[in-house]
Write a protein that holds these residues in place. Structure first.
Motif, PDB file in Angstrom:
ATOM      1  N   GLY A   1       0.808  -1.204   0.000  1.00 37.56           N
ATOM      2  CA  GLY A   1       0.000   0.000   0.000  1.00 37.56           C
ATOM      3  C   GLY A   1       0.844   1.258   0.000  1.00 37.56           C
ATOM      4  N   VAL A   2       0.177   2.397   0.212  1.00 33.73           N
ATOM      5  CA  VAL A   2       0.831   3.696   0.166  1.00 33.73           C
ATOM      6  C   VAL A   2       1.872   3.831   1.257  1.00 33.73           C
ATOM      7  N   GLY A   3       1.643   3.187   2.387  1.00 33.67           N
ATOM      8  CA  GLY A   3       2.573   3.307   3.503  1.00 33.67           C
ATOM      9  C   GLY A   3       3.946   2.761   3.187  1.00 33.67           C
ATOM     10  N   GLN A   4       4.062   1.920   2.171  1.00 33.26           N
ATOM     11  CA  GLN A   4       5.355   1.353   1.803  1.00 33.26           C
ATOM     12  C   GLN A   4       6.171   2.282   0.922  1.00 33.26           C
ATOM     13  N   LEU A   5       5.560   3.363   0.414  1.00 32.25           N
ATOM     14  CA  LEU A   5       6.315   4.332  -0.380  1.00 32.25           C
ATOM     15  C   LEU A   5       7.236   5.119   0.537  1.00 32.25           C
ATOM     16  N   PRO A   6       8.444   5.446   0.072  1.00 29.81           N
ATOM     17  CA  PRO A   6       9.377   6.206   0.937  1.00 29.81           C
ATOM     18  C   PRO A   6       8.882   7.632   1.122  1.00 29.81           C
TER      19      PRO A   6
END
Length: 527
Positions: free
Chosen positions: A61-66
């Motif tokens: 999900g989005v939380g895995q984007l740096p």
């Protein structure tokens, strides 16, 4: 001063995340951007609102984007002091992580509780990210990211090293930055070179665009000058082309009217014959049917054998070529011509040595030359050419010809007749007979090749009797009497065979024949 804004919602960025295309969006916009969460482990494609690049979000999900550290640092660099609301941030306390203005920086160093804190000036920092608050671990929000896991290729905190990264090679960020930073600097240098090349190409494209516009303006001026100089000639040439077009239209219409009249007459004859026959079959008695059978059959057979084209005799191909040279008009060279000429079957001619005579089982042929109504040769092919070759005495005997379109207005018709005799040849273009069609073709018998040995000259030995037969079963052609020596009945002459073939090695027993008599015999045998 406000921080950077999200390009999607145009609001100050809240937890900006970095996309693979290196554009950043706030986390709420990223969650709204993609489709609903799919199956675990499946990536979800989204479109970047800045560059329209198709991207795949991580499976987590989005939380895995740096996080976009630079966007955050830019926002913090533009923010004010954390202790007072009057000054802009000019430094940062590395111990407590506060942003400080210049006045508060000096006060921070003088106070007893914070005198031991390390305060760094913003202009002395390596980058903006060091001037902001420390980056915290997403898995352990109270811990700062200070280490780097080589195996997972990501920054980690102390708790991460003791947890799921226990067996992974890890080191402090300050110790590995030179290696990873060096690789990034090499890629940066390569990208900068590409940027320089792209800027040069874009500059050339812009220059070429200006050159194209300038050249187009110059050519437009030339065209205007050309048009003004040729206006009178062009108008006169236009009138000639329109007249030629009108003549062509009238010719096509006349051919269509002629075909229509012929088809209407044939249809009328057919309808009359069909109605009469239907009435006879339904209302006539057996005797009445038998009385009229012969005439009705003959008429219907005649009507059914009438050949007619199943397509219009002309087509609508009328083309205008503006680049075709059209000669001189009013002293000026003009261009533009109507290329499509309409074939006139009455003007088409037939040529060839085998037009009226042929030999049995030997390939023969002739040439059809198509012309228009003015008698000029057509320079193109594609016409509907029909050829029939039918034996006059044997109705079931017909020759199937081959028509070869040469593409230059000529057509080669080849055939090979299997039976000798008189043939009726019909050559039609678009259903109309050409000039000289129909005509008669004489097919002569083939020369019968003598098989076996040369027998005694029975013709000479019999005293010149035409009906006598050779030992091979053949008869002597022609009407010549004797062996060419002026005498008859010579029993041993082997000079001529019954089928007219010369046996060069044989001589008449009475000696060689005279030139005059031999020429006469040759003419006779050739018949």
């Amino acid at each position: 001063m406000s921080g950077p804004r999200c390009p999607q919602c145009f609001q100050p960025c809240t937890s900006p995340r970095l996309l693979p295309c290196l554009h950043s969006l706030c986390e709420p916009c990223l969650r709204r951007l993609g489709p609903p969460e799919g199956a675990p482990g499946a990536s979800r494609p989204v479109l970047c609102p800045v560059c329209d690049a198709e991207l795949s979000l991580p499976a987590g999900g989005v939380g895995q984007l740096p996080p976009d550290c630079l966007a955050g640092s830019r926002g913090r660099a533009m923010a004010g002091c954390d202790l007072c609301a009057d000054g802009a941030a000019a430094g940062r306390c590395l111990t407590c992580g506060l942003r400080l203005c210049r006045f508060c920086c000096r006060a921070h160093r003088r106070q007893k509780k914070t005198a031991s804190h390390a305060v760094t000036e913003l202009e002395n920092t390596k980058d903006c990210s060091q001037a902001g608050k420390p980056l915290l671990c997403p898995s352990h929000p109270t811990e700062e990211l200070q280490l780097f896991c080589e195996q997972c290729d990501q920054p980690v905190c102390r708790h991460c090293v003791l947890g799921r990264h226990r067996q992974h090679p890890c080191d402090f960020a300050a110790n590995v930055i030179h290696r990873h930073g060096g690789a990034l600097r090499e890629l940066l240098q390569s990208s900068q070179q590409h940027m320089d090349s792209l800027e040069d190409v874009l500059s050339q494209v812009d220059e070429m665009g200006g050159a194209v516009r300038s050249r187009a303006e110059a050519v437009a001026t030339e065209i205007c000058l050309f048009a003004r100089g040729y206006v009178k000639a062009i108008e006169e040439h236009r009138d000639r082309l329109l007249k030629q077009l009108e003549d062509l239209k009238v010719q096509k219409e006349n051919l269509l009217h002629l075909q229509k009249a012929q088809l209407q007459q044939l249809l009328l004859d057919m309808r009359t014959g069909v109605e009469f026959t239907e009435h006879l079959m339904m209302s006539g008695s057996d005797v009445e049917i038998l009385v009229s059978k012969g005439m009705v059959s003959s008429r219907l057979t005649q009507l059914n054998s009438v050949a007619y084209s199943t397509h219009p005799s002309v087509d609508d191909r009328i083309h205008f070529s503006p680049h075709e040279r059209a000669g001189q008009c009013c002293g000026y060279e003009v261009f533009g011509a109507i290329l499509n000429k309409v074939v006139d079957p009455a003007r088409c001619t037939l040529h060839g040595e085998d037009l009226h005579s042929a030999r049995q089982n030997q390939p023969s042929g002739f040439t059809l030359l198509c012309k228009d109504a003015a008698g000029e040769r057509l320079g193109r092919g594609g016409e509907a050419v029909g050829v029939t070759i039918t034996h006059k005495d044997k109705r079931d005997c017909a020759v199937k010809p081959t028509v070869c379109d040469n593409g230059d207005g000529t057509y080669c018709i080849s055939y090979s007749p299997e039976e000798p005799g008189l043939y009726a040849v019909c050559v039609c273009v678009k259903g109309q007979h050409v000039q000289g069609s129909p005509f008669t073709l004489m097919v002569k018998p083939k020369f019968r090749e003598h098989q076996g040995v040369f027998h005694c000259c029975t013709f000479c030995s019999s005293g010149g009797q035409k009906a006598v037969r050779c030992a091979c079963g053949g008869t002597m052609p022609g009407g010549y009497e004797g062996c060419g020596h002026g005498h008859k009945g010579h029993p041993g002459c082997h000079h001529w065979s019954c089928c007219g073939q010369v046996k060069e090695s044989s001589e008449c027993l009475c000696g060689p024949p005279s030139d005059t008599s031999q020429r006469s015999l040759l003419r006779t045998v050739a018949l």
